[in-house]
Design an enzyme around this catalytic site. Structure first.
Site, PDB file in Angstrom:
ATOM      1  N   LYS A 193       1.699  -8.718   6.210  1.00 23.78           N
ATOM      2  CA  LYS A 193       2.653  -7.975   7.048  1.00 23.78           C
ATOM      3  C   LYS A 193       1.919  -7.169   8.117  1.00 23.78           C
ATOM      4  O   LYS A 193       2.290  -7.193   9.295  1.00 23.78           O
ATOM      5  CB  LYS A 193       3.478  -7.023   6.172  1.00 23.78           C
ATOM      6  CG  LYS A 193       4.304  -6.022   6.962  1.00 23.78           C
ATOM      7  CD  LYS A 193       5.078  -5.084   6.078  1.00 23.78           C
ATOM      8  CE  LYS A 193       4.324  -3.870   5.635  1.00 23.78           C
ATOM      9  NZ  LYS A 193       4.162  -2.839   6.682  1.00 23.78           N
ATOM     10  N   ASN A 194       0.871  -6.448   7.704  1.00 24.61           N
ATOM     11  CA  ASN A 194       0.212  -5.541   8.642  1.00 24.61           C
ATOM     12  C   ASN A 194      -0.622  -6.266   9.701  1.00 24.61           C
ATOM     13  O   ASN A 194      -1.032  -5.659  10.681  1.00 24.61           O
ATOM     14  CB  ASN A 194      -0.667  -4.527   7.894  1.00 24.61           C
ATOM     15  CG  ASN A 194       0.176  -3.449   7.234  1.00 24.61           C
ATOM     16  OD1 ASN A 194       1.399  -3.418   7.393  1.00 24.61           O
ATOM     17  ND2 ASN A 194      -0.463  -2.577   6.483  1.00 24.61           N
ATOM     18  N   ARG A 222      10.662  -4.780   2.614  1.00 24.77           N
ATOM     19  CA  ARG A 222       9.924  -4.672   3.876  1.00 24.77           C
ATOM     20  C   ARG A 222       8.531  -5.279   3.746  1.00 24.77           C
ATOM     21  O   ARG A 222       7.937  -5.650   4.746  1.00 24.77           O
ATOM     22  CB  ARG A 222       9.755  -3.191   4.266  1.00 24.77           C
ATOM     23  CG  ARG A 222      11.001  -2.522   4.766  1.00 24.77           C
ATOM     24  CD  ARG A 222      10.705  -1.103   5.253  1.00 24.77           C
ATOM     25  NE  ARG A 222       9.424  -1.080   5.940  1.00 24.77           N
ATOM     26  CZ  ARG A 222       8.475  -0.168   5.739  1.00 24.77           C
ATOM     27  NH1 ARG A 222       8.665   0.817   4.909  1.00 24.77           N
ATOM     28  NH2 ARG A 222       7.337  -0.229   6.399  1.00 24.77           N
ATOM     29  N   ASP A 252      -3.233   1.981   1.242  1.00 21.99           N
ATOM     30  CA  ASP A 252      -2.093   1.131   0.868  1.00 21.99           C
ATOM     31  C   ASP A 252      -2.190   0.598  -0.563  1.00 21.99           C
ATOM     32  O   ASP A 252      -1.254  -0.052  -1.029  1.00 21.99           O
ATOM     33  CB  ASP A 252      -1.965  -0.049   1.845  1.00 21.99           C
ATOM     34  CG  ASP A 252      -1.318   0.370   3.152  1.00 21.99           C
ATOM     35  OD1 ASP A 252      -0.881   1.531   3.270  1.00 21.99           O
ATOM     36  OD2 ASP A 252      -1.252  -0.469   4.076  1.00 21.99           O
ATOM     37  N   CYS A 305       7.855   4.650   7.126  1.00 21.80           N
ATOM     38  CA  CYS A 305       7.620   5.236   5.807  1.00 21.80           C
ATOM     39  C   CYS A 305       7.441   6.749   5.917  1.00 21.80           C
ATOM     40  O   CYS A 305       6.722   7.226   6.790  1.00 21.80           O
ATOM     41  CB  CYS A 305       6.339   4.679   5.200  1.00 21.80           C
ATOM     42  SG  CYS A 305       6.558   3.193   4.261  1.00 21.80           S
ATOM     43  N   ILE A 322      -6.089   9.891   3.658  1.00 20.00           N
ATOM     44  CA  ILE A 322      -5.584   9.363   4.933  1.00 20.00           C
ATOM     45  C   ILE A 322      -4.226   9.983   5.295  1.00 20.00           C
ATOM     46  O   ILE A 322      -4.038  10.446   6.421  1.00 20.00           O
ATOM     47  CB  ILE A 322      -5.438   7.818   4.881  1.00 20.00           C
ATOM     48  CG1 ILE A 322      -6.749   7.160   4.443  1.00 20.00           C
ATOM     49  CG2 ILE A 322      -4.962   7.267   6.232  1.00 20.00           C
ATOM     50  CD1 ILE A 322      -7.884   7.210   5.440  1.00 20.00           C
ATOM     51  N   ARG A 341       2.475  11.593  10.515  1.00 16.33           N
ATOM     52  CA  ARG A 341       2.241  10.356  11.263  1.00 16.33           C
ATOM     53  C   ARG A 341       2.497  10.459  12.771  1.00 16.33           C
ATOM     54  O   ARG A 341       3.414   9.824  13.304  1.00 16.33           O
ATOM     55  CB  ARG A 341       3.055   9.210  10.659  1.00 16.33           C
ATOM     56  CG  ARG A 341       2.752   9.003   9.210  1.00 16.33           C
ATOM     57  CD  ARG A 341       3.343   7.753   8.650  1.00 16.33           C
ATOM     58  NE  ARG A 341       2.530   6.593   8.922  1.00 16.33           N
ATOM     59  CZ  ARG A 341       2.791   5.370   8.466  1.00 16.33           C
ATOM     60  NH1 ARG A 341       3.860   5.174   7.734  1.00 16.33           N
ATOM     61  NH2 ARG A 341       2.007   4.360   8.734  1.00 16.33           N
TER      62      ARG A 341
HETATM   63  C1  UD1 Z   1      -1.447   1.267   9.327  1.00 18.69           C
HETATM   64  C2  UD1 Z   1      -0.721   0.389   8.326  1.00 18.69           C
HETATM   65  C3  UD1 Z   1      -0.388   1.193   7.081  1.00 18.69           C
HETATM   66  C4  UD1 Z   1      -1.652   1.831   6.518  1.00 18.69           C
HETATM   67  C5  UD1 Z   1      -2.408   2.604   7.592  1.00 18.69           C
HETATM   68  C6  UD1 Z   1      -3.751   3.124   7.126  1.00 18.69           C
HETATM   69  C7  UD1 Z   1       0.471  -1.214   9.687  1.00 18.69           C
HETATM   70  C8  UD1 Z   1       1.771  -1.702  10.198  1.00 18.69           C
HETATM   71  N1  UD1 Z   1       0.504  -0.094   8.940  1.00 18.69           N
HETATM   72  O1  UD1 Z   1      -0.569   2.308   9.673  1.00 18.69           O
HETATM   73  O2  UD1 Z   1       0.190   0.314   6.117  1.00 18.69           O
HETATM   74  O3  UD1 Z   1      -1.297   2.701   5.465  1.00 18.69           O
HETATM   75  O4  UD1 Z   1      -2.638   1.773   8.735  1.00 18.69           O
HETATM   76  O5  UD1 Z   1      -4.543   2.074   6.674  1.00 18.69           O
HETATM   77  O6  UD1 Z   1      -0.563  -1.820   9.902  1.00 18.69           O
HETATM   78  N2  UD1 Z   1      -2.891   9.343  13.157  1.00 18.69           N
HETATM   79  C9  UD1 Z   1      -2.852  10.373  14.050  1.00 18.69           C
HETATM   80  N3  UD1 Z   1      -2.472  10.105  15.335  1.00 18.69           N
HETATM   81  C10 UD1 Z   1      -2.142   8.835  15.737  1.00 18.69           C
HETATM   82  C11 UD1 Z   1      -2.189   7.787  14.808  1.00 18.69           C
HETATM   83  C12 UD1 Z   1      -2.566   8.066  13.516  1.00 18.69           C
HETATM   84  O7  UD1 Z   1      -3.151  11.530  13.720  1.00 18.69           O
HETATM   85  O8  UD1 Z   1      -1.809   8.663  16.921  1.00 18.69           O
HETATM   86  C13 UD1 Z   1      -3.306   9.609  11.754  1.00 18.69           C
HETATM   87  C14 UD1 Z   1      -2.244   9.290  10.737  1.00 18.69           C
HETATM   88  O9  UD1 Z   1      -1.339  10.349  10.567  1.00 18.69           O
HETATM   89  C15 UD1 Z   1      -3.091   9.045   9.508  1.00 18.69           C
HETATM   90  C16 UD1 Z   1      -4.350   8.403  10.079  1.00 18.69           C
HETATM   91  O10 UD1 Z   1      -4.359   8.709  11.454  1.00 18.69           O
HETATM   92  O11 UD1 Z   1      -3.432  10.273   8.913  1.00 18.69           O
HETATM   93  C17 UD1 Z   1      -4.430   6.903   9.934  1.00 18.69           C
HETATM   94  O12 UD1 Z   1      -3.221   6.318  10.387  1.00 18.69           O
HETATM   95  P1  UD1 Z   1      -3.183   4.880  11.102  1.00 18.69           P
HETATM   96  O13 UD1 Z   1      -4.434   4.160  10.755  1.00 18.69           O
HETATM   97  O14 UD1 Z   1      -2.822   5.060  12.517  1.00 18.69           O
HETATM   98  O15 UD1 Z   1      -1.974   4.205  10.343  1.00 18.69           O
HETATM   99  P2  UD1 Z   1      -0.880   3.229  10.949  1.00 18.69           P
HETATM  100  O16 UD1 Z   1      -1.470   2.397  12.013  1.00 18.69           O
HETATM  101  O17 UD1 Z   1       0.357   3.982  11.211  1.00 18.69           O
END
Ligand code: UD1
Length: 426
Positions: free
Chosen positions: A22-23, A405, A313, A124, A335, A129
């Protein structure tokens, strides 16, 4: 509303085919926005999130057709995406609120169409986030960002230009957005401290097949030389390492023996190492990874980290394992700040868990006991399924839409290997 009823206590043995990830699929489905030629993705999982993103792409004028040669049910689906005529650059609230990954249209859309307007995402409920890193990386490529009435507008009427993006910590989604956008920017883009997850490498492989010039994906620095245009391509979605890891935990918890067909050990070494420490015998076979129990379940200690560390995850699923492992285990979530919502539900099944800030301490119990539980997010839902597989009696898991999902044909796959699982109308 539907619910799952699981009668615990079966030893799981056999083969589980692992679906496309999915990811990986979600960012890959945004790549067609970068070209006026058709892009075909094979091995796509049949999941609610894939349908949600398809709805969003349709809304933007992308036509999506079932591609010839779709394999049988085990092989996933092939779809061809044609974004030759983007008719709308707005990603509306009604679609985006269902799935946070909708933000991934932002980078490719602004790169190709010069503008993208995307509702701030939902998804989620596992913490705050934010999307600041997505926006800062597009700004580094010359996009102008405005926030208005719950929407982000990114514009670059004269196109993006290469730049240097320094991430303070790795973000998977922000790296994906930056990577896609930079393929069409003028000049060179350097992404320092990007996410190194296998899904990033899968995305880069697809973009390279479309004509992008990218190096360093999967390392601490990605360099992208922008090109004038990208062309069509066909790309197979990588196997789902989180799905594979979840069923590996099921094999160990039930003292069983499962071949995770199609899974790749290099994508999930950190989780396999912990499984081995707990009591699994893990072996790579020509068609997948075999996980079987050596009869023990030792307590363990882990902290979630960006790849190649232990993935967030998989944290909830390992918590179900810790609940029945010998002695004391601890799990630190580094995380996301609110990713222990499965704890109260696991405790309803008899687990002994205390949470202090970002750390959960789990005292292993001899048996879990069935109860009614409520799924709260995607991976938390799988944690409850795993607990249900070993709990005495009938566990009823309510609120299945999170599971749908992210886990393709869950009951069917579990039944293949001997679980007693039924989906009923609640
Ligand atoms: C993706 C995955 C999710 C997984 C996560 C971490 C998908 C669709 N989802 O989510 O399943 O749990 O990676 O491996 O691939 N952050 C910020 N600012 C930003 C973006 C992120 O502060 O602009 C923080 C987030 O709050 C979190 C950390 O960075 O604490 C990592 O998040 P991120 O790697 O961005 O996760 P996603 O891409 O949302």
């Amino acid at each position: 509303m539907e619910k799952l009823i699981i009668s615990g206590g079966q030893k799981l043995e056999g083969v589980i085919p692992i679906s496309g990830a999915k990811n990986a699929a979600l960012p890959l489905m945004c790549t067609p926005l970068l070209t006026d030629e058709a892009v075909t993705l094979t091995n796509l999982p049949r999941l609610a999130d894939i349908s949600t993103l398809s709805d969003l792409l349709n809304h933007m004028g992308v036509s999506i057709m079932i591609a010839g040669g779709s394999g049988g049910r085990a092989k996933g689906r092939s779809l061809t995406f044609d974004a030759s005529n983007i008719t709308d650059t707005v990603a509306p609230y009604d679609i985006v609120r269902k799935m946070r990954a909708s933000i991934l249209v932002l980078g490719p859309l602004v790169a190709r169409a010069g503008e993208a307007i995307v509702s701030l995402p939902g998804g989620c409920a596992i913490g705050n986030r934010p999307i600041d890193l997505h926006l800062k990386s597009l700004e580094a490529l010359g996009a102008i960002i405005d926030l208005e009435q719950g929407y982000v507008r990114a514009s670059a009427p004269k196109g993006l230009r290469g730049g240097v993006i320094d991430f303070p910590f790795p973000s998977v989604g922000a790296t994906e957005n930056a990577l896609m956008a930079a393929t069409l920017a003028k000049g060179t883009t350097t992404i320092n401290n990007p996410a190194q997850e296998p899904e990033i490498v899968d995305l880069a492989n697809c973009l390279r097949a479309m004509g992008a010039n990218i190096s360093g994906d999967g390392t601490e620095k990605i360099i992208i030389e922008g090109v004038d245009r990208l062309h069509g391509a066909t790309h197979a979605v990588m196997p789902d390492r989180v799905e594979a890891g979840s069923y590996a935990v099921a094999a160990l918890m039930t003292k069983g023996n499962i071949l995770l067909e199609g899974a790749r050990a290099s994508d999930m070494q950190a989780a396999l190492d912990v499984l081995t420490e707990i009591g699994a015998v893990v072996s790579e076979e020509p068609n997948g990874i075999r996980v079987k129990s050596n009869g023990h379940l030792h307590g363990f200690h882990l902290t979630t980290e960006p790849f190649p560390g232990f993935p967030t995850d998989m944290q909830a699923q390992f918590m179900a394992l810790a609940a029945i492992a010998e002695g004391t285990s601890s799990i630190t979530e580094a995380i996301f700040e609110n990713r222990f919502m499965h704890v109260p539900e696991l405790c309803r099944l008899g687990a002994d868990i205390s949470v202090n800030g970002s750390q959960a301490v789990i005292e292993g119990v001899d048996t879990l006991k069935a109860a009614q539980v409520m799924a709260t997010d995607l991976r938390a839902s799988m944690c409850l399924v795993l607990a249900g597989l070993v709990a005495e009696g009938e566990t009823h898991i309510n609120r299945l839409y999170h599971l749908d999902r992210g886990y393709e044909r869950l009951e069917e796959k579990l039944r293949f290997v001997g679980a007693k699982v039924d989906r009923v109308s609640a």
